[in-house]
Design a protein around this motif. Structure first.
Motif, mmCIF file in Angstrom:
data_model
loop_
_atom_site.group_PDB
_atom_site.id
_atom_site.type_symbol
_atom_site.label_atom_id
_atom_site.label_comp_id
_atom_site.label_asym_id
_atom_site.label_seq_id
_atom_site.Cartn_x
_atom_site.Cartn_y
_atom_site.Cartn_z
ATOM 1 N N ASP A 1 48.680 30.192 60.892
ATOM 2 C CA ASP A 1 47.324 30.719 61.086
ATOM 3 C C ASP A 1 47.184 31.400 62.446
ATOM 4 O O ASP A 1 46.282 31.104 63.231
ATOM 5 N N GLY A 2 48.057 32.362 62.711
ATOM 6 C CA GLY A 2 47.979 33.093 63.973
ATOM 7 C C GLY A 2 48.797 34.370 63.906
ATOM 8 O O GLY A 2 49.532 34.685 64.842
ATOM 9 N N ASP A 3 48.678 35.082 62.796
ATOM 10 C CA ASP A 3 49.517 36.264 62.564
ATOM 11 C C ASP A 3 49.171 37.407 63.511
ATOM 12 O O ASP A 3 47.997 37.683 63.768
ATOM 13 N N ILE A 4 50.212 38.081 64.044
ATOM 14 C CA ILE A 4 49.986 39.287 64.842
ATOM 15 C C ILE A 4 50.579 40.529 64.181
ATOM 16 O O ILE A 4 50.351 41.640 64.652
ATOM 17 N N LEU A 5 51.315 40.336 63.077
ATOM 18 C CA LEU A 5 51.904 41.480 62.397
ATOM 19 C C LEU A 5 50.821 42.396 61.838
ATOM 20 O O LEU A 5 50.971 43.624 61.817
ATOM 21 N N ARG A 6 49.741 41.787 61.368
ATOM 22 C CA ARG A 6 48.622 42.584 60.881
ATOM 23 C C ARG A 6 48.049 43.456 62.001
ATOM 24 O O ARG A 6 47.665 44.612 61.775
ATOM 25 N N ASP A 7 48.020 42.920 63.209
ATOM 26 C CA ASP A 7 47.515 43.692 64.354
ATOM 27 C C ASP A 7 48.442 44.858 64.672
ATOM 28 O O ASP A 7 47.983 45.955 65.004
ATOM 29 N N TYR A 8 49.759 44.605 64.584
ATOM 30 C CA TYR A 8 50.720 45.693 64.769
ATOM 31 C C TYR A 8 50.455 46.824 63.787
ATOM 32 O O TYR A 8 50.419 48.002 64.148
ATOM 33 N N ALA A 9 50.296 46.445 62.514
ATOM 34 C CA ALA A 9 50.140 47.447 61.459
ATOM 35 C C ALA A 9 48.836 48.225 61.628
ATOM 36 O O ALA A 9 48.812 49.463 61.540
ATOM 37 N N PHE A 10 47.738 47.510 61.883
ATOM 38 C CA PHE A 10 46.439 48.162 62.023
ATOM 39 C C PHE A 10 46.409 49.084 63.246
ATOM 40 O O PHE A 10 46.041 50.262 63.150
ATOM 41 N N LEU A 11 46.811 48.556 64.395
ATOM 42 C CA LEU A 11 46.795 49.359 65.621
ATOM 43 C C LEU A 11 47.892 50.416 65.606
ATOM 44 O O LEU A 11 47.757 51.465 66.252
ATOM 45 N N GLY A 12 48.961 50.152 64.865
ATOM 46 C CA GLY A 12 50.009 51.150 64.712
ATOM 47 C C GLY A 12 49.486 52.398 64.025
ATOM 48 O O GLY A 12 49.854 53.527 64.372
ATOM 49 N N LEU A 13 48.606 52.197 63.020
ATOM 50 C CA LEU A 13 47.994 53.345 62.356
ATOM 51 C C LEU A 13 47.054 54.080 63.313
ATOM 52 O O LEU A 13 46.978 55.314 63.306
ATOM 53 N N LEU A 14 46.353 53.327 64.152
ATOM 54 C CA LEU A 14 45.395 53.937 65.079
ATOM 55 C C LEU A 14 46.100 54.758 66.157
ATOM 56 O O LEU A 14 45.619 55.835 66.543
ATOM 57 N N ILE A 15 47.248 54.291 66.624
ATOM 58 C CA ILE A 15 47.917 54.976 67.731
ATOM 59 C C ILE A 15 48.497 56.327 67.307
ATOM 60 O O ILE A 15 48.841 57.158 68.148
ATOM 61 N N LEU A 16 48.590 56.537 65.989
ATOM 62 C CA LEU A 16 49.064 57.837 65.499
ATOM 63 C C LEU A 16 48.203 58.993 66.023
ATOM 64 O O LEU A 16 48.695 60.095 66.262
ATOM 65 N N PHE A 17 46.913 58.724 66.209
ATOM 66 C CA PHE A 17 45.997 59.759 66.670
ATOM 67 C C PHE A 17 46.224 60.130 68.139
ATOM 68 O O PHE A 17 45.669 61.123 68.616
ATOM 69 N N PHE A 18 47.032 59.351 68.841
ATOM 70 C CA PHE A 18 47.225 59.561 70.273
ATOM 71 C C PHE A 18 48.613 60.090 70.613
ATOM 72 O O PHE A 18 48.873 60.405 71.768
ATOM 73 N N TYR A 19 49.473 60.194 69.613
ATOM 74 C CA TYR A 19 50.863 60.542 69.896
ATOM 75 C C TYR A 19 51.024 61.892 70.577
ATOM 76 O O TYR A 19 51.818 62.042 71.513
ATOM 77 N N LYS A 20 50.272 62.886 70.151
ATOM 78 C CA LYS A 20 50.463 64.238 70.687
ATOM 79 C C LYS A 20 49.731 64.477 72.003
ATOM 80 O O LYS A 20 49.830 65.571 72.576
ATOM 81 N N LEU A 21 49.003 63.479 72.490
ATOM 82 C CA LEU A 21 48.352 63.617 73.792
ATOM 83 C C LEU A 21 49.393 63.558 74.898
ATOM 84 O O LEU A 21 50.454 62.964 74.742
#
Length: 372
Positions: free
Chosen positions: A105-125
């Motif tokens: 009851d302390g998963d961080i893989l979901r956080d990787y996946a969710f924030l991983g999708l979000l960081i896509l918007f910042f790659y070309k900066l």
């Protein structure tokens, strides 16, 4: 720092972070519902202090920095034209996260996946813009943390209490229900995690991406003097800020209701410990230990999930039920023991494979769903 050393230090840091994570995760089982432990001997007190100031939240924050760094490497490998491929990798990671959340009851893989999708918007900066954005978010985190801490989140605690009987059940199905239930309420409904902690995680990811774009490990970390400066500045900054917070809590300072810089201390301490490891690596100290860290770090996903699977059978109701039953130092030693076993397993596996078993599945399934 040349290319080979740069890759090796990343694996070493991943291995170190996994050691910190398993110690923190297993130590949780030493506390009862009132946050009390059995016995308060000198050894347990020292280990508690060590865990609180040097380990707690420092492992996962470092892993998010390394995730951001790895994301930049992945995108550069495909010249920035693999957005769809990365999205598919994150989708597979969500699947791993679901499995992990029912055994722990302390998963961080979901956080990787969710924030991983979000960081896509910042790659070309540009690296400069990424650093500015990360700094702005970091600046507002203490205000956000104080605001959310003032909110009434008793609903979350009530829901967890309702599910507590499942936690002590001998039924594997009941335990799956509790772990998933607890993960949902503590990490999704609980705003302290779903908002504040996620902001911290995302800042760490951005810093990792910035480090990759600026070739940080090949420039700043190529000089021992630079690493010393980073270690000293982060250490004294964390120390001064910790003392200020300590006396502020003692005096019940009113500003704490509006400004809570706890995560600043966490990140400064994480930077300090990371710099110390890099400094020792550059001086070619602790080479044997770092070799072990590197081996474990090459199989980060596999070793993280296996740590949680082992904890399921050791600590929870379906297994040996060793929760709240042993002195604190025993949980610390169990964590170190599991990590040592993972060193042997990782060494054996990597003799005939380039990646860990779950890493191989992750890559294979990502390639499979990429086919038309």
């Amino acid at each position: 720092m040349n290319s080979t050393n740069r890759i090796k230090i990343i694996d070493i840091l991943r291995g170190w972070a996994l050691l910190v994570v398993v110690i923190c995760n297993y130590s949780v089982f030493a506390y009862d519902e009132n946050y009390q432990i059995i016995g308060k001997g000198f050894v347990s007190k020292i280990l508690q202090t060590l865990e609180k100031f040097l380990f707690s939240a420092k492992g996962w924050s470092l892993l998010f920095v390394l995730f951001g760094f790895g994301f930049g490497v992945f995108m550069d490998k495909f010249q920035g034209n693999s957005y769809l491929g990365f999205i598919k990798r994150m989708f597979i990671l969500f699947v791993f996260a679901f499995v992990n959340s029912i055994i722990y009851d302390g998963d961080i893989l979901r956080d990787y996946a969710f924030l991983g999708l979000l960081i896509l918007f910042f790659y070309k900066l540009s690296a400069k813009k990424i650093l500015i954005i990360a700094s702005m978010i970091l600046f507002f985190i203490p205000f956000l943390d104080a605001y959310i801490n003032a909110l009434d989140m008793s609903y979350v605690e009530t829901q967890i209490e309702l599910a507590t009987p499942l936690k002590y059940s001998h039924s594997i199905v009941d335990l799956f229900k509790f772990n998933f239930w607890s993960s949902y309420y503590f990490e999704v409904v609980n705003l302290g995690y779903s908002v504040t902690a996620h902001c911290v995680m995302f800042v760490c990811m951005l810093l990792g991406l910035w480090a990759q774009k600026t070739n940080f490990f090949a420039t700043v970390f190529s000089s021992i003097d630079n690493v010393k400066k980073i270690a000293l500045i982060s250490f004294f900054s964390a120390l001064v800020l910790s003392l200020i917070l300590f006396f502020s809590f003692q005096q019940k300072a009113t500003y704490l209701a509006y400004f809570s810089p706890n995560y600043w201390v966490v990140l400064l301490t994480m930077i300090f410990t990371t710099a110390c490891i890099c400094l020792l690596f550059l001086k070619q100290r602790c080479r044997t230990i770092f070799g072990y860290f590197s081996i474990v770090g090459r199989m980060t996903l596999t070793n993280y999930m296996v740590q949680n699977l082992i904890s399921f059978f050791i600590f929870q109701g379906f297994g040996l039920r060793l929760f709240y039953t042993l002195p604190y130092y025993c949980y610390f030693l169990i964590a170190v023991g599991v990590y040592i076993l993972q060193i042997f397993f990782s060494f054996w596996w990597l003799k005939s494979n380039n990646y860990g078993p779950l890493e191989i599945l992750w890559r294979r399934w990502s390639c499979t769903i990429s086919k038309p």
